[in-house]
Design an enzyme around this catalytic site. Sequence first.
Site, PDB file in Angstrom:
ATOM      1  N   GLU A   1     -10.014  -1.889  -2.658  1.00  7.00           N
ATOM      2  CA  GLU A   1      -9.101  -2.099  -3.783  1.00  7.00           C
ATOM      3  C   GLU A   1      -9.865  -2.389  -5.071  1.00  7.00           C
ATOM      4  O   GLU A   1      -9.421  -2.028  -6.161  1.00  7.00           O
ATOM      5  CB  GLU A   1      -8.115  -3.233  -3.476  1.00  7.00           C
ATOM      6  CG  GLU A   1      -7.173  -2.953  -2.312  1.00  7.00           C
ATOM      7  CD  GLU A   1      -6.265  -1.744  -2.521  1.00  7.00           C
ATOM      8  OE1 GLU A   1      -6.239  -1.171  -3.629  1.00  7.00           O
ATOM      9  OE2 GLU A   1      -5.566  -1.363  -1.565  1.00  7.00           O
TER      10      GLU A   1
ATOM     11  N   GLU B   1      -5.318   3.996   1.578  1.00  9.15           N
ATOM     12  CA  GLU B   1      -4.153   3.097   1.516  1.00  9.15           C
ATOM     13  C   GLU B   1      -3.359   3.158   2.819  1.00  9.15           C
ATOM     14  O   GLU B   1      -2.809   2.144   3.271  1.00  9.15           O
ATOM     15  CB  GLU B   1      -3.244   3.460   0.334  1.00  9.15           C
ATOM     16  CG  GLU B   1      -3.885   3.373  -1.044  1.00  9.15           C
ATOM     17  CD  GLU B   1      -4.189   1.962  -1.504  1.00  9.15           C
ATOM     18  OE1 GLU B   1      -3.936   1.008  -0.747  1.00  9.15           O
ATOM     19  OE2 GLU B   1      -4.696   1.805  -2.632  1.00  9.15           O
TER      20      GLU B   1
ATOM     21  N   HIS C   1      -5.134   0.905   5.169  1.00  9.10           N
ATOM     22  CA  HIS C   1      -4.832  -0.498   4.853  1.00  9.10           C
ATOM     23  C   HIS C   1      -3.471  -0.892   5.417  1.00  9.10           C
ATOM     24  O   HIS C   1      -3.324  -1.952   6.040  1.00  9.10           O
ATOM     25  CB  HIS C   1      -4.810  -0.714   3.338  1.00  9.10           C
ATOM     26  CG  HIS C   1      -6.123  -0.504   2.671  1.00  9.10           C
ATOM     27  ND1 HIS C   1      -6.290  -0.584   1.307  1.00  9.10           N
ATOM     28  CD2 HIS C   1      -7.351  -0.213   3.167  1.00  9.10           C
ATOM     29  CE1 HIS C   1      -7.550  -0.357   1.006  1.00  9.10           C
ATOM     30  NE2 HIS C   1      -8.214  -0.127   2.114  1.00  9.10           N
TER      31      HIS C   1
ATOM     32  N   TYR D   1      -2.712  -3.825   8.243  1.00  9.70           N
ATOM     33  CA  TYR D   1      -1.832  -4.982   8.065  1.00  9.70           C
ATOM     34  C   TYR D   1      -0.689  -4.969   9.076  1.00  9.70           C
ATOM     35  O   TYR D   1      -0.309  -6.012   9.608  1.00  9.70           O
ATOM     36  CB  TYR D   1      -1.282  -5.016   6.642  1.00  9.70           C
ATOM     37  CG  TYR D   1      -2.314  -5.353   5.599  1.00  9.70           C
ATOM     38  CD1 TYR D   1      -3.067  -6.527   5.694  1.00  9.70           C
ATOM     39  CD2 TYR D   1      -2.548  -4.510   4.511  1.00  9.70           C
ATOM     40  CE1 TYR D   1      -4.019  -6.842   4.740  1.00  9.70           C
ATOM     41  CE2 TYR D   1      -3.497  -4.825   3.550  1.00  9.70           C
ATOM     42  CZ  TYR D   1      -4.229  -5.986   3.669  1.00  9.70           C
ATOM     43  OH  TYR D   1      -5.173  -6.302   2.721  1.00  9.70           O
TER      44      TYR D   1
ATOM     45  N   HIS E   1     -10.733   0.943  -6.352  1.00 10.01           N
ATOM     46  CA  HIS E   1      -9.553   1.599  -6.931  1.00 10.01           C
ATOM     47  C   HIS E   1      -9.259   1.046  -8.323  1.00 10.01           C
ATOM     48  O   HIS E   1      -8.882   1.793  -9.232  1.00 10.01           O
ATOM     49  CB  HIS E   1      -8.330   1.392  -6.029  1.00 10.01           C
ATOM     50  CG  HIS E   1      -8.483   1.976  -4.661  1.00 10.01           C
ATOM     51  ND1 HIS E   1      -7.645   1.651  -3.610  1.00 10.01           N
ATOM     52  CD2 HIS E   1      -9.386   2.861  -4.159  1.00 10.01           C
ATOM     53  CE1 HIS E   1      -8.032   2.311  -2.534  1.00 10.01           C
ATOM     54  NE2 HIS E   1      -9.076   3.041  -2.835  1.00 10.01           N
TER      55      HIS E   1
ATOM     56  N   GLU F   1      -3.191  -3.571  -8.159  1.00  6.96           N
ATOM     57  CA  GLU F   1      -4.339  -3.616  -7.251  1.00  6.96           C
ATOM     58  C   GLU F   1      -5.369  -4.671  -7.656  1.00  6.96           C
ATOM     59  O   GLU F   1      -6.111  -5.173  -6.814  1.00  6.96           O
ATOM     60  CB  GLU F   1      -4.979  -2.233  -7.165  1.00  6.96           C
ATOM     61  CG  GLU F   1      -4.026  -1.199  -6.565  1.00  6.96           C
ATOM     62  CD  GLU F   1      -4.684   0.132  -6.271  1.00  6.96           C
ATOM     63  OE1 GLU F   1      -5.143   0.312  -5.133  1.00  6.96           O
ATOM     64  OE2 GLU F   1      -4.733   0.986  -7.176  1.00  6.96           O
TER      65      GLU F   1
ATOM     66  N   ASP G   1       0.827  -1.205   0.000  1.00  4.29           N
ATOM     67  CA  ASP G   1       0.000   0.000   0.000  1.00  4.29           C
ATOM     68  C   ASP G   1       0.861   1.255   0.000  1.00  4.29           C
ATOM     69  O   ASP G   1       0.492   2.273  -0.590  1.00  4.29           O
ATOM     70  CB  ASP G   1      -0.945  -0.002   1.206  1.00  4.29           C
ATOM     71  CG  ASP G   1      -1.986  -1.109   1.116  1.00  4.29           C
ATOM     72  OD1 ASP G   1      -2.701  -1.152   0.107  1.00  4.29           O
ATOM     73  OD2 ASP G   1      -2.071  -1.928   2.037  1.00  4.29           O
TER      74      ASP G   1
END
Length: 319
Positions: free
Chosen positions: A197, A101, A104, A108, A200, A163, A70
């Site tokens: 995503e 992003e 994200h 993670y 996107h 993506e 990301d």
Amino acid sequence: MEPILAKNPNRFVIFPIQYHDIWNMYKKAEASFWTVEEVDISKDINDWNKLTPDEKYFIKHVLAFFAASDGIVNENLAERFCIEVQITEARCFYGFQMAIENIHSEMYSLLIDTYVKDSNEKNYLFNAIETMPCVKKKADWAQKWIHDSAGYGERLIAFAAVEGIFFSGSFASIFWLKKRGLMPGLTFSNELISRDEGLHCDFACLMFKHLLYPPSEETVRSIITDAVSIEQEFLTVALPVKLIGMNCEMMKTYMEFVADRLISELGFKRIYNVTNPSDFMENISLEGKTNFFEKRVGEYQKMGVMSQEDNHFSLDVDF
């Protein structure tokens, strides 16, 4: 010169809207906003401790790739797309995409921080684009396109592949864990992130359709098949999905199916002409990703931002 790249003295003001389709995509992205604090990962540890060493190995490597990827997408947006594209509506979308992003990447990183207790292993995972050859190969491919001299159209396709293809196989593998009733925090965040995503990727396809001088079909096919080969190697050789009980050949076919959906959405002929190998994977394929978003994955969407009827989306399909 592409009109969307031409110097625009009105780029600092949003109204009047000139590109309504692009603006609508921005509003959909805006309606999807969420934060990591809204994802409960407290129940994941019990499941994590029950996983086999192979399953843990697989999940850690997938999360390590995602945690770095990301940031690579954001670097491209900041250094190239946000500077090149001059129309306000697209700049609004790209600006919001950067914020998403970041969320994200934080999600993670938090998952890795929660599951992995050893500090040395954490550092190894957080630095995956340098420490893991299988992750480095994907990261290098994406980073190459940030600095490539190719036009906006070609680079747009490359990041649609990042993506839409590099992410899809990993999303599918985490959805497989959901099917097994494991890791509710991880799998819920995966639903939210895969929805984002998908949007996107849809946006990249929309921007491609606004190009008057798009790359040739041959160029597009070359970029997409290159991405497919790298992703197939990642999930069937370097980090085989058989580690979590999935079928590697089915995953290979799924990546080709996803690529066909992407190139078809871009207006070109399919490359592989394969069917979706599983009903389970139909739920996370590229087609209908925007509809997937509108159906409010996890019943989550900002109230009042977009008026949508309540729909219930089920992933409870036999695999």
